[in-house]
Design an enzyme around this catalytic site. Structure first.
Site, PDB file in Angstrom:
ATOM      1  N   ASP A   1       0.745  -1.334   0.199  1.00 40.80           N
ATOM      2  CA  ASP A   1       0.056   0.029   0.046  1.00 40.80           C
ATOM      3  C   ASP A   1       0.903   1.395  -0.167  1.00 40.80           C
ATOM      4  O   ASP A   1       2.084   1.104   0.050  1.00 40.80           O
ATOM      5  CB  ASP A   1      -0.878  -0.162   1.314  1.00 40.80           C
TER       6      ASP A   1
HETATM    7  C1  BGC Z   1      -4.993   2.950   0.004  1.00 43.11           C
HETATM    8  C2  BGC Z   1      -5.152   1.982  -0.955  1.00 43.11           C
HETATM    9  C3  BGC Z   1      -4.880   2.729  -2.353  1.00 43.11           C
HETATM   10  C4  BGC Z   1      -3.739   3.446  -2.624  1.00 43.11           C
HETATM   11  C5  BGC Z   1      -3.635   3.942  -3.901  1.00 43.11           C
HETATM   12  C6  BGC Z   1      -3.951   3.818  -0.068  1.00 43.11           C
HETATM   13  O1  BGC Z   1      -3.894   5.087   0.522  1.00 43.11           O
HETATM   14  O2  BGC Z   1      -5.295   2.565   1.318  1.00 43.11           O
HETATM   15  O3  BGC Z   1      -6.397   1.341  -0.698  1.00 43.11           O
HETATM   16  O4  BGC Z   1      -5.098   1.626  -3.380  1.00 43.11           O
HETATM   17  O5  BGC Z   1      -3.844   4.336  -1.544  1.00 43.11           O
HETATM   18  O6  BGC Z   1      -4.474   5.129  -4.012  1.00 43.11           O
END
Ligand code: BGC
Length: 705
Positions: A253
């Site tokens: 993530d």
């Molecule tokens: C989130 C993810 C997301 C990623 C990309 C993160 O802050 O937890 O779910 O896919 O950002 O945007």
């Protein structure tokens, strides 16, 4: 070795260390520095870059300027639609319509791919039982069975073949694992759970998504039992890659590898890169620690090269499977067509169908719904969300456009105005009162036959890091409804638009009808008017328990019994039961369950039994029922929940019509993890229920011998 693997291996054999590292690097913005890195082959993937022209320009750099010409993998958060916005996942789950979920995902994938996006960070399959957590809106609720089927349906939809036979976009089941278990509903917080809970409740939706072919997995921000998920060899290597044989790729993530430092799990950026690679994170989203440190780490310890090779191989395989090498570019016409044109009619029709199937009728005591425009000639539409394009779409609807949304007020004017007089008055803001708003709303309601009041949450009150300590309506909106009730005799239909269950017992006692509409997306108003007028008979069922009070959290239907289940109440200041149980939802017709039959009352451990029940539409309208099958294993070597959903069937019935629905109970449904967490079916008695929700149903008994 299959052809894809062979091709990836051949390519890998030609790569320098720097080229390999480049494939593991992903950035979430693309400015001058990142442009340069792409041209140098030091970035393998990007997210948050939009528009076919921009994407083609970047692909050209990767394909034409670098030595090996490996295309970029362009990802994005296509969560519940791209241009066409479908209901938020929690709402969509209320449809219990797996085919619809698959269709929505397919349309979202087609729209995204037309812009050059070939990877979505969806579906989120985190089970959660804490509505304080803003990301509950992105989940499919509290139940492992429903969430597992939803995960697989969405993966199939996103990855359905495009016209060249490649997956339209790669799906990414996230956030592996345990993120929905965060303490206090606080985003990113600690998760701590038993191995049993992990295996029985948290992991199955991931496994289902992967078995459905998901090409990627995202590691979570949160720590699990003392080890941050993005540094967890146990989760990523032992369970995901070894035990489940997952051969797709793992992306971290956002900056979660670097965040290992703040968890107190890595000393510095270099150490975080080491821990991420060791754990099995193949691609580093945004933190740049792989780019900055893998080379030195591998020089210090050449054995790490094997781990890097494995990561790169996985990334290359995903790129090959997507056909990116054959066709890295996207037609630039798409940009103009998406910009200039309306949403295709078929996408809008699906958005409307999905939205109306997601609506749950919670209460209709006086039978005020469906609205009768013959009798109700003057309709007041009130509430801050009745004409709010942006918030109707819910969280994570970045590519949705406000101007595409049909609000409730729009639909009142187009669909109801020909038959009755309609008036609108917001009455309140979402979080703040409007000057004289309540007075104006009371006056309007007083002059009308019915008031439909649309209240709830803004999109920014739900989603990532929008957590709350109180799952109620904002006070200004509660006051609006209270004053309408106190100062007028006009029947009040409350429509809730929200991303989490709201504990509002007062509302349910005093409103004449309550409709749970979640955030429904582009077709919000059309879907709601379909339901309010009875053009569509509501069929949604709650995928999550609605508590009476925030203090009851966690509240879910498949709890365990205590040793004193009948002696004490749970709380001295609140009823024990929820406001509405899991699986609940009303219709404008009624259904009767009769004749629950077990084909056999006793089966061997490897056998199965057929269960059937007869359902009759006893009302006067055609309607859809969702028959739910629950079991309870009465005595086992580990304590079992008081109920577990093991099947459901949706049936449309004409007034007076009956049908028989069938289920099978076999090893998969009756098994459990024993003391050593090994799957087994134990002899013993089971209760079996089939009914309309988790608290009601006909009961039978089955013995496994
Ligand atoms: C989130 C993810 C997301 C990623 C990309 C993160 O802050 O937890 O779910 O896919 O950002 O945007």
């Amino acid at each position: 070795m299959d052809k894809v693997e062979q091709r990836a291996k051949d390519l890998l054999a030609k790569m320098t260390l720097a080229e390999k590292i480049g494939q593991t690097v992903q950035y979430g913005r693309c400015e001058e520095r990142e442009h340069k890195l792409v041209a140098e082959g030091k970035i393998g993937s990007l997210l948050n870059v939009h528009g076919p022209k921009k994407i083609n320009e970047l692909q050209r750099l990767a394909v034409e300027e670098t030595r090996l010409g490996i295309p970029l993998l362009i990802g994005d958060d296509v969560i519940h639609g791209f241009r066409t916005i479908f209901p938020i996942p929690l709402g969509e789950a209320a449809s219990w319509d797996l085919e619809g979920m698959e269709k929505n995902a397919r349309i979202a994938a087609e729209e995204a791919a037309a812009e050059g996006i070939r990877w979505t960070f969806a579906p989120m399959v985190d089970i959660t039982r804490d509505p304080r957590w803003g990301r509950i809106a992105e989940s499919t609720g509290e139940d492992v069975y429903l969430s597992s089927l939803a995960a697989a349906a969405k993966v199939r939809g996103f990855q359905s073949p495009n016209e060249d036979g490649y997956p339209t976009v790669a799906a990414c089941v996230k956030h592996f694992a345990g993120y929905g278990w965060i303490e206090g509903g606080r985003d990113y917080d600690t998760t701590d759970m038993s191995e049993r809970t992990l295996r029985e409740t948290v992991l199955p939706p991931f496994e289902h998504g992967i078995r459905a072919g998901a090409l990627s997995v995202m590691s979570a921000f949160s720590e699990l039992n003392g080890v941050p998920a993005s540094g967890s060899r146990y989760l990523l290597r032992d369970i995901l890659k070894r035990e489940w044989g997952f051969d797709g790729m793992v992306v971290s993530d956002w900056e979660s590898i670097e965040e290992l430092i703040y968890h107190g799990y890595a000393e510095d950026r270099k150490d975080s890169a080491l821990k991420g690679l060791n754990a099995g994170v193949d691609m580093d989203m945004q933190s740049g620690v792989y780019l900055d440190h893998l080379e030195a780490l591998i020089q210090d310890n050449p054995e790490l090269l094997e781990l890097l090779d494995d990561a790169v191989l996985r990334i290359l395989q995903v790129k090959i499977r997507l056909g990116l090498f054959e066709n890295p570019y996207v037609s630039e016409e798409a940009e103009d067509s998406l910009k200039g044109q309306a949403i295709p009619a078929s996408h809008l029709a699906q958005a409307r169908d999905s939205a109306r199937k997601s609506i749950v009728l919670l209460q209709n005591n006086s039978g005020i719904l469906p609205l009768d425009t013959g009798k109700h000639q003057k309709l007041a539409l009130i509430g801050p969300l009745a004409d709010d394009r942006h918030n109707s779409m819910g969280c994570w609807a970045w590519k949705g456009r406000d101007e595409d949304v049909v609000t409730v007020w729009d639909a009142f004017q187009s669909e109801i105005a020909p038959k009755a007089e309609v008036f609108f008055e917001p009455g309140s803001g979402i979080l703040e009162e409007l000057d004289d708003g309540v007075e104006r709303a009371v006056k309007l309601a007083g002059q009308c036959d019915v008031a439909v009041v649309v209240v709830g949450e803004s999109e920014a009150m739900t989603g990532e890091h929008y957590n709350v300590t109180s799952i109620t309506l904002p006070p200004c909106q509660e006051r609006l409804i209270q004053e309408l009730k106190r100062q007028t005799d006009t029947p009040i239909v409350v429509v809730l638009m929200n991303g989490r269950p709201l504990a509002t017992p007062w509302l349910h006692e005093h409103a004449d009808a309550v409709v749970e509409a979640w955030h429904l997306g582009t077709a919000t108003g059309l879907a709601l008017v379909d339901v309010l007028t009875g053009a569509y008979n509501p069929s949604g069922r709650l995928p999550i328990t609605i508590p009476r009070a925030t203090g009851q959290i966690p509240m879910y239907y498949n709890r365990k019994n205590t040793g004193r289940p009948h002696l004490y109440e749970d709380y001295i200041d609140c009823d024990d039961d929820p406001l509405y149980p899991f699986g609940y939802g009303l219709s404008y017709t009624t259904f009767e369950y009769t004749d629950l039959q077990l084909e056999r009352h006793q089966i061997g451990r490897d056998e199965s039994a057929q269960v059937s029940v007869s359902i009759t539409n006893t009302g006067s309208r055609v309607g859809e029922e969702t028959a739910q099958l629950y079991i309870r294993d009465l005595v086992a070597s580990s304590t079992r929940p008081v109920k577990e959903l093991k099947g459901f069937r949706k049936v449309w019935l004409l007034p007076g019509e009956s049908c028989t629905v069938h289920f099978t109970l076999g090893r998969e449904e009756l098994g459990l993890l024993d003391e050593r967490l090994e799957f087994t079916v134990e002899p013993g008695k089971f209760h079996v229920w089939v009914g309309p929700h988790s608290e009601e149903g006909l009961q039978a008994e089955l013995a496994v011998v």
